[in-house]
Scaffold this active site. Structure first.
Site, PDB file in Angstrom:
ATOM      1  NE  ARG A 148       7.381  46.484 -77.287  1.00  0.00           N
ATOM      2  CZ  ARG A 148       6.065  46.476 -77.416  1.00  0.00           C
ATOM      3  NH1 ARG A 148       5.287  46.990 -76.465  1.00  0.00           N
ATOM      4  NH2 ARG A 148       5.491  45.920 -78.471  1.00  0.00           N
ATOM      5  CG  ASP A 149       4.519  42.841 -75.912  1.00  0.00           C
ATOM      6  OD1 ASP A 149       4.057  42.970 -74.774  1.00  0.00           O
ATOM      7  OD2 ASP A 149       3.805  42.693 -76.912  1.00  0.00           O
ATOM      8  CG  HIS A 162       2.897  41.984 -81.670  1.00  0.00           C
ATOM      9  ND1 HIS A 162       4.190  41.921 -81.200  1.00  0.00           N
ATOM     10  CD2 HIS A 162       2.101  42.096 -80.573  1.00  0.00           C
ATOM     11  CE1 HIS A 162       4.182  42.023 -79.879  1.00  0.00           C
ATOM     12  NE2 HIS A 162       2.916  42.119 -79.477  1.00  0.00           N
ATOM     13  CB  CYS A 189      -0.697  45.797 -73.501  1.00  0.00           C
ATOM     14  SG  CYS A 189      -0.892  47.597 -73.495  1.00  0.00           S
TER      15      CYS A 189
END
Length: 311
Positions: free
Chosen positions: A13-14, A205, A238
């Site tokens: 994901r990230d 995180h 991000c």
């Protein structure tokens, strides 16, 4: 180390959000199975973010559909709306991470609405997850700093964590989205969340933008974190947070924390899996532990040459 600590790998994901080269669905499924086989206890495997904005994760529901119920029990999906929850659980997902940003500016950039709108929608998301027999986490991006507004008031984090609309989330994830926190920041915030908000599993995180990823994670563990996140080779960042770079490397966290299921042979195998993945997507390996594993320190039991000689 907290013997109940869970190290979650978020590569799929990230880790993949900022990669320029896509990873085929079947390769993602194979990686999930390889990591679970090696012993990684928990994985984040995708996101329901808009596919036009995060194309690397557009096939998340296809990945979910290819996995077994037992495999999905150990996997998490990033969501930001009740509709995301519905789609995820209908595809077979068991665990969802409902994400919003502490800062309005980042929430608008990341999700397209202000933080209050995300909070207002959370009870419906919780209801959808629990009705399907699943679990839901409250994930707070920009818990420390915002790329648009700067430092974030810890009081705002506590306010959101105590908001009755977040009830039903069994975990709270505190994200150093930009990797700008230092260990004292992490320790202070996690202690306050532990002491001043409803009892939940506490998740950290972290990103390694400023080289503090492992130190911050160790501070989180000392402060009582029950789960910490990392990505293979330090992949990630991000796309809606200028200045953010890769996650803390899973390999580095494992070497530092030494969970019961890890031994030198397992770490060497995991480094090999990461190296193959990074080569497939043309990304550099930022893990210091991976460099150490490949060093010529033959007398040190955690190097690949030592493992090979003993094997």
């Amino acid at each position: 180390m907290n013997t109940g600590l869970v190290i979650r790998d978020v590569t799929l994901r990230d880790g993949l959000q900022l990669t320029g080269k896509p990873l085929p669905t079947e390769r993602k499924v194979a990686l999930v199975r390889e990591l679970l086989r090696i012993g990684v206890p928990s994985l984040e495997i995708g996101s329901l973010a808009r596919p036009d904005l995060v194309p690397a994760l557009a096939d998340t529901l296809d990945v979910v559909a290819a996995l077994t119920p037992d495999e999905l029990e150990r996997c998490w999906i990033w969501v930001a709306t009740p509709r995301h929850v519905t789609r995820a659980v209908e595809a077979g997902a068991r665990n969802v991470q409902y994400c919003l940003s502490v800062s309005d500016a980042h929430n608008r950039a990341n999700i397209g609405r202000d933080t209050e709108a995300s909070l207002a929608a959370m009870p419906e998301a919780v209801e959808g997850a629990l009705a399907a027999g699943g679990r839901i986490q409250l994930c707070l991006a920009t818990s420390f700093t915002c790329p648009f507004d700067g430092p974030v008031d810890p009081g705002r984090v506590l306010e959101i964590a105590n908001d009755p609309r977040t009830r039903g989330a069994e975990d709270i994830v505190l994200c150093d989205t930009l990797g700008q926190a230092i260990p004292t920041d992490v320790s202070a915030l996690l202690h306050r969340v532990r002491q001043e908000t409803p009892e939940r599993r506490l998740v950290f995180h972290g990103h390694d933008t400023w080289g503090q990823g492992v130190a911050n994670t160790l501070a989180a563990v000392e402060a009582g974190a029950d789960m910490v996140d990392g990505a293979l080779g330090g992949l990630g960042g991000c796309p809606f947070a200028p200045g953010a770079s890769g996650n803390t490397a899973t390999e580095d966290l494992l070497f530092a924390l030494r969970p019961d299921w890890l031994d030198p042979t397992t770490l060497v195998e995991l480094v090999g899996v990461a190296e193959e993945l990074l080569a497939d997507i043309d990304e550099p390996n930022r893990s210091k532990a991976a460099q150490g594993v490949r060093s010529r320190a033959n007398a040190f039991p955690w190097t690949s040459s030592h493992v090979s000689n003993c094997g």
